[in-house]
Design an enzyme around this catalytic site. Sequence first.
Site, mmCIF file in Angstrom:
data_model
loop_
_atom_site.group_PDB
_atom_site.id
_atom_site.type_symbol
_atom_site.label_atom_id
_atom_site.label_comp_id
_atom_site.label_asym_id
_atom_site.label_seq_id
_atom_site.Cartn_x
_atom_site.Cartn_y
_atom_site.Cartn_z
ATOM 1 N N LYS A 1 42.587 44.387 52.774
ATOM 2 C CA LYS A 1 44.021 44.633 52.599
ATOM 3 C C LYS A 1 44.375 46.102 52.791
ATOM 4 C CE LYS A 1 43.778 42.755 48.466
ATOM 5 N NZ LYS A 1 42.435 42.140 48.487
ATOM 6 N N GLN B 1 43.071 42.096 44.547
ATOM 7 C CA GLN B 1 42.295 40.847 44.429
ATOM 8 C C GLN B 1 42.783 39.820 45.475
ATOM 9 O OE1 GLN B 1 43.427 42.099 41.060
ATOM 10 N NE2 GLN B 1 41.567 43.276 41.090
ATOM 11 N N ASP C 1 38.745 41.636 48.435
ATOM 12 C CA ASP C 1 37.967 42.398 49.425
ATOM 13 C C ASP C 1 38.210 41.919 50.852
ATOM 14 O OD1 ASP C 1 36.701 43.653 47.185
ATOM 15 O OD2 ASP C 1 35.339 41.952 47.059
ATOM 16 N N VAL D 1 39.318 44.313 64.485
ATOM 17 C CA VAL D 1 37.970 44.209 65.070
ATOM 18 C C VAL D 1 37.119 45.442 64.730
ATOM 19 C CG1 VAL D 1 38.605 42.610 66.919
ATOM 20 C CG2 VAL D 1 38.878 45.073 67.300
ATOM 21 N N GLY E 1 40.437 48.230 44.232
ATOM 22 C CA GLY E 1 40.447 49.577 44.782
ATOM 23 C C GLY E 1 39.874 49.641 46.164
ATOM 24 N N HIS E 2 40.168 50.748 46.831
ATOM 25 C CA HIS E 2 39.515 50.968 48.109
ATOM 26 C C HIS E 2 39.207 52.435 48.310
ATOM 27 C CE1 HIS E 2 43.795 49.693 49.002
ATOM 28 N NE2 HIS E 2 43.849 50.996 48.957
ATOM 29 N N THR E 3 38.280 52.630 49.230
ATOM 30 C CA THR E 3 37.914 53.984 49.594
ATOM 31 C C THR E 3 38.672 54.320 50.866
ATOM 32 O OG1 THR E 3 35.741 53.555 48.723
ATOM 33 C CG2 THR E 3 35.938 55.457 50.158
ATOM 34 N N GLY F 1 25.936 49.561 45.744
ATOM 35 C CA GLY F 1 24.940 49.223 46.747
ATOM 36 C C GLY F 1 24.501 47.765 46.638
HETATM 37 P P1 IMP Z 1 38.013 41.071 36.002
HETATM 38 O O1 IMP Z 1 39.191 41.171 36.918
HETATM 39 O O2 IMP Z 1 37.294 42.373 35.812
HETATM 40 O O3 IMP Z 1 38.346 40.414 34.700
HETATM 41 O O4 IMP Z 1 36.927 40.113 36.707
HETATM 42 C C1 IMP Z 1 37.155 38.711 36.863
HETATM 43 C C2 IMP Z 1 36.612 38.218 38.206
HETATM 44 O O5 IMP Z 1 37.362 38.753 39.275
HETATM 45 C C3 IMP Z 1 35.157 38.623 38.464
HETATM 46 O O6 IMP Z 1 34.525 37.563 39.146
HETATM 47 C C4 IMP Z 1 35.284 39.815 39.400
HETATM 48 O O7 IMP Z 1 34.141 39.921 40.216
HETATM 49 C C5 IMP Z 1 36.511 39.422 40.207
HETATM 50 N N1 IMP Z 1 37.254 40.573 40.755
HETATM 51 C C6 IMP Z 1 38.106 41.365 40.083
HETATM 52 N N2 IMP Z 1 38.635 42.301 40.902
HETATM 53 C C7 IMP Z 1 38.108 42.072 42.121
HETATM 54 C C8 IMP Z 1 38.305 42.689 43.407
HETATM 55 O O8 IMP Z 1 39.072 43.636 43.588
HETATM 56 N N3 IMP Z 1 37.576 42.153 44.421
HETATM 57 C C9 IMP Z 1 36.756 41.097 44.262
HETATM 58 N N4 IMP Z 1 36.567 40.493 43.095
HETATM 59 C C10 IMP Z 1 37.232 40.965 42.039
#
Ligand code: IMP
Length: 452
Positions: free
Chosen positions: A16, A223, A13, A413, A40-42, A301
């Site tokens: 990117k 990620q 998050d 910014v 993912g993103h919106t 939310g």
């Molecule tokens: P999984 O990828 O669903 O197996 O989740 C494993 C860990 O990675 C968990 O703590 C999720 O919250 C975190 N996680 C997976 N994908 C994302 C992402 O895109 N952003 C932030 N955290 C993520």
Amino acid sequence: MPGTVIVGVQWGDEGKGKITDLMADRMDFVVRYSGGNNAGHTVVCGEEVFKLHLIPSGILYPHIMAVIGNGVVINPEVLLQEMSELSSRGISTGNLKISCNAHLVMPYHLAFDRLGEISLGSAKLGTTHRGIGPAYSDKAERLGMRVQDLLDERIFRKKLESALERKNAILSKAFEHETFDVDEIVRKYMEYAEVLRPYISDTSLLLFNALEEGKNVLFEGAQGTMLDIDHGTYPFVTSSSPTIGGVFTGTGIGPGHIERIVGVSKAYTTRVGYGPFPTEETGEVGDVLCSRGVEIGTTTGRKRRCGWLDAVLLRYAARVNGLTGIALTKLDVLSKFEKLKVCVGYSYGGKIYHDFPPHQTIFHKCEPEYLELPGWEKSISEARSKEDLPPEALRYIEFIEQASNVPVEIVSVGPKRTQTIWMTEESRARGIEEGPYLYEESFDADNSSNFE
Ligand code: IMP
């Protein structure tokens, strides 16, 4: 060597999506190399809102070939939904290519993800419940179903029978859970296959040829470094390699084709899910970062955990990924703090660790050692060049460069494309035009146990 990599350097998050969009106009290919629909993103374009979890956002530009590499795990149902949503809004998916070697997320992976979390009890990871971990486990166990299996019903059925033999036994005996039916899955997946067939290709060869021809290829990370299965905060990680190594195993190209590795970092830190987070602020500072930074999952939310920037992790990410540049996002969120804290070490057992510690206990139990930097009062969301930034903001950026030994190339910014400052001479020369899209990192874990 026209390959560029965008990699998250925190726990995901980081913003990117916007950085990918900024670079996309110069790209011929945008490639996903790891993860699945846990990311993912919106993307907002005027009144239109696109939610992309699997398809690289480059698909929104007609000149870009969007590639899903072999390192991605694909839930075909989600992929088809995204494709039909795009088509219904007049966006062609003709430029989409899917690796024949990518693994499929199967219905039983979703069940195992959920059951696994339940069985861990209070030690649960807070996964997204999207079946990501079980899909990668099957890949490693050589029980996985691949995209190319969709092309031959006989092979698909045979592999599925052998996988289900084991899966159903575990489901019924260990979890007293209902079992899965081979015929039903074959029928459903063969329907997916009909639509996906023309998109399936040897993407390793495609990308190799493109890179050899001098085409510009952007590898879009999902990620972040601290969620990497090898280099992250194991076991509180995802099951793939979001770091630079994932680019090579996840696409089938070699390191010689990569020219730039841009690490994306927020100016502070956030994390979703459980696991250690030394600079987490659970009081007022955390609330301010959360509300100013809108650190809230768009669908759920629910709030992300927030805290100060961790320069130890940044230096670690620079090392692990071999970063050539940093894109610093959400610097505007830090305006109006009188003082800014940055973590420069971890204190544990009477020792200070200046590097990411080798043992998890240290990271779990340490106290952050902070350096205080002066904050700035005025809003910087209108800043468009280095000269528009207050000296304190420049000092903050300089500190990041010194701590990581990597130049900060881009400072964001605000969410708009124009709310960007190119810090280096080379990047400044290119200028920025307003683009059609606005990006919002949307970690959309509706069903996630993070949020129970
Ligand atoms: P999984 O990828 O669903 O197996 O989740 C494993 C860990 O990675 C968990 O703590 C999720 O919250 C975190 N996680 C997976 N994908 C994302 C992402 O895109 N952003 C932030 N955290 C993520």
